[in-house]
Structures are given as structure tokens and as C-alpha cells.
Design a protein around this motif. Structure first.
Motif, PDB file in Angstrom:
ATOM      1  N   ALA A   6       0.834  -1.206   0.000  1.00 33.82           N
ATOM      2  CA  ALA A   6       0.000   0.000   0.000  1.00 33.82           C
ATOM      3  C   ALA A   6       0.869   1.256   0.000  1.00 33.82           C
ATOM      4  CB  ALA A   6      -0.952  -0.003   1.187  1.00 33.82           C
ATOM      5  N   THR A   7       1.984   1.223   0.722  1.00 32.10           N
ATOM      6  CA  THR A   7       2.910   2.359   0.731  1.00 32.10           C
ATOM      7  C   THR A   7       3.471   2.590  -0.668  1.00 32.10           C
ATOM      8  OG1 THR A   7       3.513   2.027   3.045  1.00 32.10           O
ATOM      9  CG2 THR A   7       5.105   3.201   1.675  1.00 32.10           C
ATOM     10  N   VAL A   8       3.903   1.515  -1.324  1.00 27.68           N
ATOM     11  CA  VAL A   8       4.458   1.627  -2.676  1.00 27.68           C
ATOM     12  C   VAL A   8       3.371   2.054  -3.658  1.00 27.68           C
ATOM     13  CG1 VAL A   8       5.579   0.353  -4.549  1.00 27.68           C
ATOM     14  CG2 VAL A   8       6.324   0.004  -2.174  1.00 27.68           C
ATOM     15  N   ALA A   9       2.168   1.520  -3.520  1.00 27.82           N
ATOM     16  CA  ALA A   9       1.058   1.906  -4.394  1.00 27.82           C
ATOM     17  C   ALA A   9       0.758   3.397  -4.256  1.00 27.82           C
ATOM     18  CB  ALA A   9      -0.181   1.076  -4.069  1.00 27.82           C
ATOM     19  N   THR A  10       0.760   3.902  -3.030  1.00 30.62           N
ATOM     20  CA  THR A  10       0.523   5.326  -2.802  1.00 30.62           C
ATOM     21  C   THR A  10       1.584   6.166  -3.494  1.00 30.62           C
ATOM     22  OG1 THR A  10      -0.573   4.893  -0.707  1.00 30.62           O
ATOM     23  CG2 THR A  10       0.298   7.112  -1.015  1.00 30.62           C
ATOM     24  N   TYR A  11       2.819   5.714  -3.432  1.00 36.34           N
ATOM     25  CA  TYR A  11       3.938   6.396  -4.100  1.00 36.34           C
ATOM     26  C   TYR A  11       3.704   6.472  -5.612  1.00 36.34           C
ATOM     27  CZ  TYR A  11       8.721   6.774  -5.977  1.00 36.34           C
ATOM     28  OH  TYR A  11       9.841   7.125  -6.696  1.00 36.34           O
ATOM     29  N   PHE A  12       3.409   5.343  -6.251  1.00 31.91           N
ATOM     30  CA  PHE A  12       3.184   5.339  -7.698  1.00 31.91           C
ATOM     31  C   PHE A  12       1.934   6.109  -8.089  1.00 31.91           C
ATOM     32  CE2 PHE A  12       6.058   1.548  -8.017  1.00 31.91           C
ATOM     33  CZ  PHE A  12       6.997   2.177  -8.822  1.00 31.91           C
ATOM     34  N   ASP A  13       0.891   6.023  -7.289  1.00 33.83           N
ATOM     35  CA  ASP A  13      -0.326   6.772  -7.588  1.00 33.83           C
ATOM     36  C   ASP A  13      -0.065   8.277  -7.510  1.00 33.83           C
ATOM     37  OD1 ASP A  13      -1.595   4.341  -7.933  1.00 33.83           O
ATOM     38  OD2 ASP A  13      -2.632   4.407  -5.989  1.00 33.83           O
ATOM     39  N   ALA A  14       0.749   8.688  -6.550  1.00 38.12           N
ATOM     40  CA  ALA A  14       1.106  10.109  -6.433  1.00 38.12           C
ATOM     41  C   ALA A  14       1.910  10.555  -7.648  1.00 38.12           C
ATOM     42  CB  ALA A  14       1.891  10.352  -5.149  1.00 38.12           C
ATOM     43  N   LEU A  15       2.836   9.725  -8.103  1.00 33.72           N
ATOM     44  CA  LEU A  15       3.619  10.069  -9.294  1.00 33.72           C
ATOM     45  C   LEU A  15       2.722  10.210 -10.516  1.00 33.72           C
ATOM     46  CD1 LEU A  15       6.789   7.829  -8.913  1.00 33.72           C
ATOM     47  CD2 LEU A  15       6.576  10.288  -8.480  1.00 33.72           C
ATOM     48  N   SER A  16       1.795   9.285 -10.688  1.00 36.67           N
ATOM     49  CA  SER A  16       0.885   9.355 -11.837  1.00 36.67           C
ATOM     50  C   SER A  16      -0.017  10.581 -11.773  1.00 36.67           C
ATOM     51  CB  SER A  16       0.038   8.080 -11.930  1.00 36.67           C
ATOM     52  OG  SER A  16       0.848   6.990 -12.321  1.00 36.67           O
ATOM     53  N   ALA A  17      -0.310  11.047 -10.556  1.00 37.13           N
ATOM     54  CA  ALA A  17      -1.119  12.253 -10.374  1.00 37.13           C
ATOM     55  C   ALA A  17      -0.264  13.517 -10.422  1.00 37.13           C
ATOM     56  CB  ALA A  17      -1.870  12.184  -9.049  1.00 37.13           C
ATOM     57  N   HIS A  18       1.041  13.352 -10.638  1.00 33.59           N
ATOM     58  CA  HIS A  18       2.008  14.459 -10.688  1.00 33.59           C
ATOM     59  C   HIS A  18       2.073  15.223  -9.379  1.00 33.59           C
ATOM     60  CE1 HIS A  18       1.262  14.375 -15.294  1.00 33.59           C
ATOM     61  NE2 HIS A  18       1.953  13.322 -14.872  1.00 33.59           N
ATOM     62  N   ASP A  19       1.890  14.506  -8.281  1.00 34.26           N
ATOM     63  CA  ASP A  19       1.934  15.091  -6.940  1.00 34.26           C
ATOM     64  C   ASP A  19       3.252  14.671  -6.271  1.00 34.26           C
ATOM     65  OD1 ASP A  19       1.596  15.880  -4.304  1.00 34.26           O
ATOM     66  OD2 ASP A  19      -0.492  15.188  -4.195  1.00 34.26           O
ATOM     67  N   LEU A  20       4.314  15.433  -6.560  1.00 35.93           N
ATOM     68  CA  LEU A  20       5.632  15.086  -6.026  1.00 35.93           C
ATOM     69  C   LEU A  20       5.707  15.227  -4.511  1.00 35.93           C
ATOM     70  CD1 LEU A  20       8.185  16.454  -8.655  1.00 35.93           C
ATOM     71  CD2 LEU A  20       7.423  14.110  -8.268  1.00 35.93           C
ATOM     72  N   ASP A  21       4.940  16.134  -3.945  1.00 36.24           N
ATOM     73  CA  ASP A  21       4.945  16.273  -2.487  1.00 36.24           C
ATOM     74  C   ASP A  21       4.415  14.995  -1.820  1.00 36.24           C
ATOM     75  OD1 ASP A  21       6.013  18.830  -2.564  1.00 36.24           O
ATOM     76  OD2 ASP A  21       4.051  19.803  -2.541  1.00 36.24           O
ATOM     77  N   ARG A  22       3.338  14.452  -2.360  1.00 34.99           N
ATOM     78  CA  ARG A  22       2.766  13.218  -1.802  1.00 34.99           C
ATOM     79  C   ARG A  22       3.704  12.038  -2.042  1.00 34.99           C
ATOM     80  NH1 ARG A  22      -2.667  10.170  -3.424  1.00 34.99           N
ATOM     81  NH2 ARG A  22      -1.765  10.664  -5.425  1.00 34.99           N
ATOM     82  N   LEU A  27       8.815   8.582   0.812  1.00 37.51           N
ATOM     83  CA  LEU A  27      10.241   8.243   0.813  1.00 37.51           C
ATOM     84  C   LEU A  27      10.881   8.641   2.141  1.00 37.51           C
ATOM     85  CD1 LEU A  27      11.272   9.480  -2.763  1.00 37.51           C
ATOM     86  CD2 LEU A  27      10.519   7.183  -2.058  1.00 37.51           C
ATOM     87  N   ALA A  28      11.643   7.726   2.713  1.00 39.40           N
ATOM     88  CA  ALA A  28      12.378   8.019   3.951  1.00 39.40           C
ATOM     89  C   ALA A  28      13.449   9.068   3.658  1.00 39.40           C
ATOM     90  CB  ALA A  28      13.029   6.740   4.472  1.00 39.40           C
ATOM     91  N   ASP A  29      13.851   9.785   4.690  1.00 38.62           N
ATOM     92  CA  ASP A  29      14.889  10.813   4.516  1.00 38.62           C
ATOM     93  C   ASP A  29      16.190  10.228   3.987  1.00 38.62           C
ATOM     94  OD1 ASP A  29      13.148  12.781   5.353  1.00 38.62           O
ATOM     95  OD2 ASP A  29      13.874  12.756   7.431  1.00 38.62           O
ATOM     96  N   ASP A  30      16.500   8.981   4.365  1.00 38.84           N
ATOM     97  CA  ASP A  30      17.745   8.344   3.925  1.00 38.84           C
ATOM     98  C   ASP A  30      17.533   7.431   2.710  1.00 38.84           C
ATOM     99  OD1 ASP A  30      16.281   6.419   5.291  1.00 38.84           O
ATOM    100  OD2 ASP A  30      18.003   5.604   6.373  1.00 38.84           O
ATOM    101  N   PHE A  31      16.453   7.647   1.972  1.00 38.19           N
ATOM    102  CA  PHE A  31      16.112   6.847   0.800  1.00 38.19           C
ATOM    103  C   PHE A  31      17.250   6.818  -0.219  1.00 38.19           C
ATOM    104  CE2 PHE A  31      14.715   6.934  -3.617  1.00 38.19           C
ATOM    105  CZ  PHE A  31      14.014   5.751  -3.710  1.00 38.19           C
ATOM    106  N   ARG A 101       9.967   0.648   5.586  1.00 38.50           N
ATOM    107  CA  ARG A 101      10.058   0.625   7.046  1.00 38.50           C
ATOM    108  C   ARG A 101       9.169   1.732   7.598  1.00 38.50           C
ATOM    109  NH1 ARG A 101      15.249   2.062   7.633  1.00 38.50           N
ATOM    110  NH2 ARG A 101      14.685   4.206   7.965  1.00 38.50           N
ATOM    111  N   ASP A 102       8.280   1.380   8.502  1.00 41.49           N
ATOM    112  CA  ASP A 102       7.403   2.355   9.161  1.00 41.49           C
ATOM    113  C   ASP A 102       6.644   3.231   8.170  1.00 41.49           C
ATOM    114  OD1 ASP A 102       8.295   1.431  11.653  1.00 41.49           O
ATOM    115  OD2 ASP A 102      10.009   2.810  11.632  1.00 41.49           O
ATOM    116  N   GLY A 103       6.140   2.617   7.092  1.00 37.51           N
ATOM    117  CA  GLY A 103       5.337   3.350   6.123  1.00 37.51           C
ATOM    118  C   GLY A 103       6.117   4.226   5.163  1.00 37.51           C
ATOM    119  N   LYS A 104       7.440   4.066   5.139  1.00 41.95           N
ATOM    120  CA  LYS A 104       8.297   4.865   4.237  1.00 41.95           C
ATOM    121  C   LYS A 104       9.168   3.923   3.411  1.00 41.95           C
ATOM    122  CE  LYS A 104       7.548   9.013   6.189  1.00 41.95           C
ATOM    123  NZ  LYS A 104       7.370  10.288   5.579  1.00 41.95           N
ATOM    124  N   ILE A 105       9.364   4.280   2.162  1.00 43.53           N
ATOM    125  CA  ILE A 105      10.249   3.506   1.295  1.00 43.53           C
ATOM    126  C   ILE A 105      11.679   3.934   1.614  1.00 43.53           C
ATOM    127  CG2 ILE A 105      10.915   2.996  -1.087  1.00 43.53           C
ATOM    128  CD1 ILE A 105       7.995   3.804  -1.867  1.00 43.53           C
TER     129      ILE A 105
END
Length: 173
Positions: A6-22, A27-31, A101-105
């Protein structure tokens, strides 16, 4: 769907919506993203700048999760964008693996798949447009293709798409 998927799906869905903030929020700070071809690594700021390219090229992502091992999320992705369409290439395909980890990639690995694995495909498909731009738009080409390399950013993608549309419409191409 697992929580990590679900975390990864949210990431890809945000990219497809062109929502870079979401997308950035997933993404974790140390991604870090590792690209198997070329062996290079991008940290979070570099990755977000590169993802701006997808926004500027009007990109979208389709994904299908593969069986995971409980430690990682694996997906086959298909990326479509105007840049690829304008130079006559099929959508990009890749196998990606994510650690969450903890909801972050925290980590990703990108391995081009199928015809997308040909490292020279983009350069070969782009060559006629570059030749045309050299003759008709040399200043714009130098700005977006310095030293024969693409700078992956939102602004660069927007300028490339505009140039490629002009190239496609040119009677002398």
C-alpha cells in the motif's frame, strides 16, 4: 494488499497524479534508489529532481505487484510519457524492488526489463530529433542537451516535449 505494498502503491499513484509532495512523503529521509544498469545510486533529493522529469513529460505509471519475500515489495512497472511517445519508443518497463520501514520507502532497486533494457534505445530514437534541432533550434538544443546528455528535471522535460512537438510538426524533418 500488504501495508508495505500500500505504501508503494501510494507512491506510484502520487507520481501518476504528478503530486511530487505526496510521493516525497512516502520516501524516507535516507532513501536510496539503485539502478542496475550503470550501477549508480540516487539519494532522495536527486530522485525527486529526476521524478520531476516524469511530471514535465506528463508521465504515468502502471504497476503490478509480484510475490514478495516478506522483507521487500517487488513490482513490474510500465511508464508512459510524452517524451517517449514523441520519439517513437514503447513505454518503459522495469522490475523494481522496494524496502519499506514504518510506512516509508527506504530503498529501491530499478532493473529495466524487456526492450527497455537496451541502453542505446533512447539515444538512437532521439538522434533524428537532435539532428533537426541542431539545424533549426541550436540554442534550445544546447540549453536542454548540453554535452549530448539529458538533464532530468521537470523544466528540461517540458522543454524537450515542446521541442519534440515542433520537430514532429516540421515539414522538413
Amino acid at each position: 494488499m500488504t501495508e508495505d505494498q500500500a505504501t508503494v502503491a501510494t507512491y506510484f499513484d502520487a507520481l501518476s497524479a504528478h503530486d511530487l509532495d505526496r510521493a516525497a512523503a512516502r520516501l524516507a529521509d535516507d532513501f536510496e534508489m539503485r539502478f542496475e544498469a550503470g550501477g549508480f545510486v540516487m539519494d532522495k533529493p536527486a530522485m525527486l529532481a529526476a521524478l520531476g522529469w516524469d511530471v514535465g513529460a506528463n508521465g504515468s505509471f502502471a504497476y503490478q505487484f509480484a510475490a514478495g519475500d516478506g522483507e521487500t515489495v517487488r513490482a513490474r512497472i510500465v511508464e508512459r510519457n510524452e517524451f517517449l511517445e514523441l520519439i517513437g519508443l514503447e513505454p518503459l518497463e522495469a522490475d523494481m524492488t522496494f524496502a519499506v520501514r514504518d510506512g516509508k520507502i527506504t530503498r529501491g532497486t530499478y532493473a529495466a526489463a524487456g526492450a527497455s533494457a537496451d541502453p542505446g534505445a533512447v539515444s538512437a530514437a532521439l538522434a533524428p530529433a537532435v539532428a533537426w534541432a541542431r539545424a533549426h533550434r541550436p540554442d534550445e538544443l544546447e540549453a536542454i542537451y548540453p554535452d549530448g546528455s539529458i538533464r532530468y528535471s521537470r523544466q528540461s522535460a517540458e522543454r524537450w516535449v515542446a521541442l519534440l512537438k515542433d520537430w514532429r510538426a516540421a515539414p522538413d524533418r
